[in-house]
Design a protein around this motif. Sequence first.
Motif, short mmCIF file in Angstrom:
data_model
loop_
_atom_site.label_atom_id
_atom_site.label_comp_id
_atom_site.label_asym_id
_atom_site.label_seq_id
_atom_site.Cartn_x
_atom_site.Cartn_y
_atom_site.Cartn_z
N GLU A 3 0.80 -1.23 0.00
CA GLU A 3 0.00 0.00 0.00
C GLU A 3 0.83 1.28 0.00
O GLU A 3 0.34 2.33 -0.39
CB GLU A 3 -0.94 0.00 1.20
N LEU A 4 2.08 1.21 0.46
CA LEU A 4 2.90 2.42 0.55
C LEU A 4 3.97 2.54 -0.53
O LEU A 4 4.71 3.52 -0.54
CB LEU A 4 3.58 2.48 1.93
N THR A 5 4.06 1.59 -1.42
CA THR A 5 5.09 1.64 -2.45
C THR A 5 4.99 2.94 -3.24
O THR A 5 3.93 3.29 -3.77
CB THR A 5 4.97 0.43 -3.40
N ASN A 6 6.10 3.67 -3.23
CA ASN A 6 6.23 4.95 -3.93
C ASN A 6 5.33 6.06 -3.40
O ASN A 6 5.19 7.10 -4.06
CB ASN A 6 6.02 4.78 -5.43
N LYS A 7 4.73 5.88 -2.25
CA LYS A 7 3.93 6.94 -1.63
C LYS A 7 4.87 7.91 -0.93
O LYS A 7 5.80 7.50 -0.22
CB LYS A 7 2.94 6.39 -0.61
N LYS A 8 4.64 9.19 -1.13
CA LYS A 8 5.43 10.22 -0.46
C LYS A 8 4.86 10.43 0.94
O LYS A 8 3.71 10.86 1.08
CB LYS A 8 5.39 11.53 -1.25
N ASP A 29 8.12 -1.01 3.59
CA ASP A 29 6.83 -0.99 2.88
C ASP A 29 6.90 -0.20 1.59
O ASP A 29 5.89 0.01 0.93
CB ASP A 29 5.74 -0.40 3.78
N GLY A 30 8.08 0.29 1.22
CA GLY A 30 8.27 0.97 -0.06
C GLY A 30 8.01 2.46 -0.04
O GLY A 30 7.97 3.09 -1.09
N ALA A 31 7.85 3.06 1.14
CA ALA A 31 7.54 4.49 1.23
C ALA A 31 8.73 5.36 0.87
O ALA A 31 9.89 4.98 1.06
CB ALA A 31 7.06 4.83 2.64
N ASP A 32 8.43 6.52 0.35
CA ASP A 32 9.40 7.58 0.05
C ASP A 32 9.27 8.60 1.18
O ASP A 32 8.31 9.38 1.21
CB ASP A 32 9.07 8.19 -1.31
N ILE A 33 10.20 8.60 2.12
CA ILE A 33 10.06 9.34 3.38
C ILE A 33 10.84 10.67 3.35
O ILE A 33 11.98 10.72 2.91
CB ILE A 33 10.60 8.51 4.56
N THR A 34 10.19 11.69 3.89
CA THR A 34 10.84 12.95 4.22
C THR A 34 10.58 13.20 5.70
O THR A 34 9.44 13.07 6.16
CB THR A 34 10.28 14.11 3.39
N LEU A 114 0.67 11.21 2.24
CA LEU A 114 0.27 10.92 3.62
C LEU A 114 1.27 11.54 4.58
O LEU A 114 2.38 11.90 4.17
CB LEU A 114 0.25 9.40 3.87
N TYR A 115 0.89 11.62 5.84
CA TYR A 115 1.84 11.98 6.88
C TYR A 115 1.64 11.03 8.05
O TYR A 115 0.59 10.40 8.20
CB TYR A 115 1.69 13.45 7.32
N SER A 116 2.67 10.91 8.85
CA SER A 116 2.59 10.09 10.05
C SER A 116 3.51 10.71 11.09
O SER A 116 4.07 11.79 10.87
CB SER A 116 2.99 8.63 9.76
N THR A 117 3.68 10.04 12.23
CA THR A 117 4.50 10.60 13.30
C THR A 117 5.28 9.50 14.03
O THR A 117 4.79 8.38 14.18
CB THR A 117 3.65 11.39 14.31
N LEU A 144 -1.46 8.60 8.18
CA LEU A 144 -1.17 7.17 8.13
C LEU A 144 -1.05 6.68 9.57
O LEU A 144 -0.06 6.96 10.24
CB LEU A 144 0.14 6.91 7.37
N PRO A 145 -2.07 5.98 10.08
CA PRO A 145 -2.03 5.54 11.47
C PRO A 145 -1.16 4.29 11.64
O PRO A 145 -1.56 3.19 11.27
CB PRO A 145 -3.50 5.23 11.79
N ARG A 146 0.01 4.48 12.20
CA ARG A 146 0.92 3.36 12.46
C ARG A 146 1.38 3.44 13.91
O ARG A 146 1.88 4.47 14.35
CB ARG A 146 2.15 3.41 11.56
N ASP A 147 1.18 2.37 14.63
CA ASP A 147 1.69 2.29 16.00
C ASP A 147 3.08 1.66 15.89
O ASP A 147 3.23 0.45 15.90
CB ASP A 147 0.77 1.45 16.88
N PHE A 148 4.07 2.50 15.78
CA PHE A 148 5.44 2.04 15.51
C PHE A 148 6.08 1.31 16.69
O PHE A 148 7.11 0.68 16.52
CB PHE A 148 6.32 3.21 15.06
#
Length: 189
Positions: A3-8, A29-34, A114-117, A144-148
């Motif tokens: 679901e996150l592949t190439n998602k900024k 998960d393939g995310a593009d993170i800033t 998306l954004y997350s924390t 993006l709700p993720r309980d890291f």
Amino acid sequence: MDELTNKKILLHACCGPCSLGAIEPLLNDGADITLFYYNPCIIDGEFDLRLTALKTVADYYRLPLIVPSHDYSFFSSYAKAYAYAPEGGERCGLCMEDRLRAAAIYAGEHGFDLYSTTLTVSPHKNSKLIFSLADAIKEGAPFLPRDFKKRDGFLLSTRRAKELGIYRQKFCGCEYSYENAMRREGGSV
């Protein structure tokens, strides 16, 4: 395809160590993170220590890092009324909501999907509260709700921080959490 592949993803980062517990799962998960270091709640000298640690993390993973201007007086303007609230109480909820809102708006204005924390990495933070606060924010990018902290995210963060030799703090960041930590640690933080 995940679901996150190439998602900024704009990842609000409270500090270097917590970031370490969130970055790898998102990259896997393939995310593009800033990374987004918006934390007006952190007292001035501490802010710089944490920023230095986060820059080490950003360099290690070759991730962009955005650092908006730091203004502790903004946090003080709303937190002062809750000076004696317990850790994790209303003051903390307001603080987390402020950081989430800033990340949501920045993400929306700058083309992030998306954004997350990283706040959810800490075992001292209530992920359900964080998700609830983010759900109430209607402007900006979706959350993006993720309980890291799950799947050993906190353990990963502590292990990687040690490997990278980065500063790991003993309090949340504001003057109130600093005072609580001083009492808890016997006057030395």
